[in-house]
Design a protein around this motif. Structure first.
Motif, short mmCIF file in Angstrom:
data_model
loop_
_atom_site.label_atom_id
_atom_site.label_comp_id
_atom_site.label_asym_id
_atom_site.label_seq_id
_atom_site.Cartn_x
_atom_site.Cartn_y
_atom_site.Cartn_z
N THR A 176 12.19 3.20 11.26
CA THR A 176 11.56 3.07 10.66
C THR A 176 9.80 2.86 11.22
N ASN A 226 13.72 -6.54 0.06
CA ASN A 226 13.49 -5.42 0.93
C ASN A 226 12.81 -6.00 2.40
N THR A 284 16.20 0.27 12.74
CA THR A 284 16.25 1.71 11.97
C THR A 284 15.35 2.35 12.44
N ARG A 344 1.05 -1.05 0.01
CA ARG A 344 -0.24 -0.26 0.06
C ARG A 344 0.73 1.42 0.36
N TYR A 401 10.58 -14.39 13.00
CA TYR A 401 11.48 -13.01 12.22
C TYR A 401 13.01 -13.58 12.48
N1 LIG Z 1 13.88 -1.07 10.94
C1 LIG Z 1 14.64 -2.03 11.13
O1 LIG Z 1 15.77 -1.45 12.46
C2 LIG Z 1 15.12 -2.97 10.60
C3 LIG Z 1 16.68 -3.47 10.91
C4 LIG Z 1 17.00 -4.86 10.24
C5 LIG Z 1 16.20 -4.95 9.10
N2 LIG Z 1 15.09 -4.51 8.55
C6 LIG Z 1 14.28 -5.05 7.56
O2 LIG Z 1 13.96 -3.78 6.41
C7 LIG Z 1 13.31 -4.14 6.07
C8 LIG Z 1 12.31 -2.51 5.48
O3 LIG Z 1 11.75 -3.22 6.68
P1 LIG Z 1 11.79 -1.64 7.03
O4 LIG Z 1 12.90 -1.25 8.32
O5 LIG Z 1 11.68 -0.12 6.38
O6 LIG Z 1 9.90 -1.62 8.13
P2 LIG Z 1 9.04 -0.29 7.22
O7 LIG Z 1 9.27 0.85 7.02
O8 LIG Z 1 7.56 -1.49 7.61
O9 LIG Z 1 8.72 -1.40 5.71
C9 LIG Z 1 8.67 -2.95 4.98
C10 LIG Z 1 8.16 -2.57 4.05
O10 LIG Z 1 8.01 -3.94 3.57
C11 LIG Z 1 7.12 -3.52 2.71
N3 LIG Z 1 5.55 -4.92 2.68
C12 LIG Z 1 5.04 -4.86 3.85
N4 LIG Z 1 4.31 -6.63 3.75
C13 LIG Z 1 4.78 -6.63 2.49
C14 LIG Z 1 3.66 -7.79 1.51
N5 LIG Z 1 2.71 -7.91 2.29
N6 LIG Z 1 3.33 -7.05 0.16
C15 LIG Z 1 3.96 -6.22 -0.23
N7 LIG Z 1 5.00 -5.07 0.73
C16 LIG Z 1 5.31 -5.67 1.70
C17 LIG Z 1 6.41 -2.78 2.94
O11 LIG Z 1 4.93 -2.11 2.49
P3 LIG Z 1 3.89 -1.27 2.57
O12 LIG Z 1 4.22 -0.39 3.45
O13 LIG Z 1 2.88 -1.82 1.05
O14 LIG Z 1 2.69 -2.42 3.96
C18 LIG Z 1 7.30 -1.63 3.11
O15 LIG Z 1 7.39 -1.22 1.67
C19 LIG Z 1 12.66 -5.24 6.17
O16 LIG Z 1 12.74 -6.50 5.88
C20 LIG Z 1 12.68 -5.52 8.07
O17 LIG Z 1 13.06 -6.62 8.20
C21 LIG Z 1 14.43 -3.47 9.42
#
Ligand SMILES: NC(=O)c1ccc[n+]([C@@H]2O[C@H](COP(=O)([O-])OP(=O)(O)OC[C@H]3O[C@@H](n4cnc5c(N)ncnc54)[C@H](OP(=O)(O)O)[C@@H]3O)[C@@H](O)[C@H]2O)c1
Length: 252
Positions: free
Chosen positions: A166, A66, A164, A18, A131
């Motif tokens: 987010t 991602n 991070t 979304r 996770y």
């Molecule tokens: N934030 C942290 O501390 C951290 C640390 C290490 C790794 N990561 C990894 O980084 C990646 C990005 O996470 P983020 O921190 O940027 O969190 P985020 O802001 O929640 O981003 C998640 C992304 O995944 C997309 N997504 C979720 N469910 C989806 C689905 N069913 N189909 C298509 N897209 C979907 C979301 O799009 P929608 O908005 O449309 O749902 C959003 O673009 C993830 O793999 C997470 O595990 C994050």
């Protein structure tokens, strides 16, 4: 990461479940890149297939895998459907997508795949078990695929971010955990390091000092100590004393 790539002159196809129109508008406002959006659910095989079809039309040669979610809490208290959806998105969609796009990249003799894992891949994580396991899967998978693709012109880069800033923690209802309350890395820094690594075709990058420290700690701890140490981050944590809204006692 999309913005970082667009600023470096890449055309970008943004895929999310979304809010894609907003992302596309912002990228068009702030960069001169060709930007396309696609709203699909990547937790479904049909969503992955639609994303790959659009990427083929556009001749995409760089893939940033991602999309990911977290499910937090004692394993037996979290809804099974949430856990399985996490596996479908974090794990299944990456395997599916890679299986579909790698032959095209090999045929082209060039391609970049970035797999966004996490420092959570380096240690078991009580209260965040599925996770952490999903991210460990991704790290292992990405390294293996990289090995298989040596000499083809296609590289696979693993990204290990630490916490991070987010919407991730809010989405996983983790704001009151130690990790939820801890200072976090800037998404712009993580994206910059990740894109530099993908352009260099590097195997893996831990983005930032905190991430590098976690990887180093994981290397020296035995497995039981890793689980205890890492589990602390996902346990309820008191707000910092300086916080004006801090209640007198611990949260949750
Ligand atoms: N934030 C942290 O501390 C951290 C640390 C290490 C790794 N990561 C990894 O980084 C990646 C990005 O996470 P983020 O921190 O940027 O969190 P985020 O802001 O929640 O981003 C998640 C992304 O995944 C997309 N997504 C979720 N469910 C989806 C689905 N069913 N189909 C298509 N897209 C979907 C979301 O799009 P929608 O908005 O449309 O749902 C959003 O673009 C993830 O793999 C997470 O595990 C994050």
């Amino acid at each position: 990461m999309a913005r970082e790539l667009a600023q470096r002159g890449y055309g970008v196809l943004v895929v999310a479940e979304r809010g894609v129109d907003d992302a596309v508008r912002q990228l068009r406002e702030h960069t001169a890149a060709q930007v396309t959006g696609l709203e699909v659910d990547l937790a479904l095989p049909s969503g992955v297939e639609a994303a790959v079809a659009r990427a083929r039309d556009l001749g995409v040669r760089t893939f940033v895998l991602n999309a990911g979610v977290g499910v937090h809490g004692p394993f037996l208290h979290t809804p099974l459907q949430d856990e399985l959806r996490l596996v479908d998105l974090n794990v299944r969609s990456v395997v599916h997508l890679a299986h579909l796009v790698v032959p095209d990249l090999i045929a082209a003799g060039a391609g970049r795949i970035v797999v966004v894992s996490s420092i959570a891949a380096t240690m078991p994580a009580p209260l965040f078990s599925t996770y952490a396991a999903s991210k460990a899967f991704l790290r292992s998978f990405a390294w293996s695929l990289r090995g298989e693709l040596a000499g083809t012109g296609v590289t696979v880069t693993t990204i290990l971010p630490s916490g991070t800033r987010t919407p991730f923690f809010r989405a996983a209802k983790m704001e009151r955990t130690h990790i939820g309350r801890a200072p976090k890395a800037s998404p712009a820094m993580v994206a910059r390091r990740a894109v530099e690594a993908l352009q260099d075709g590097r195997a893996e990058v831990a983005t930032g000092l905190q991430a590098k420290a976690m990887v180093a700690i994981a290397r020296v701890l035995p497995q039981p100590a890793r689980a205890a140490f890492h589990g602390w981050f996902y346990a309820p944590g008191a707000p910092p004393p300086s916080s004006p809204s801090a209640p007198a006692t611990s949260s949750e």
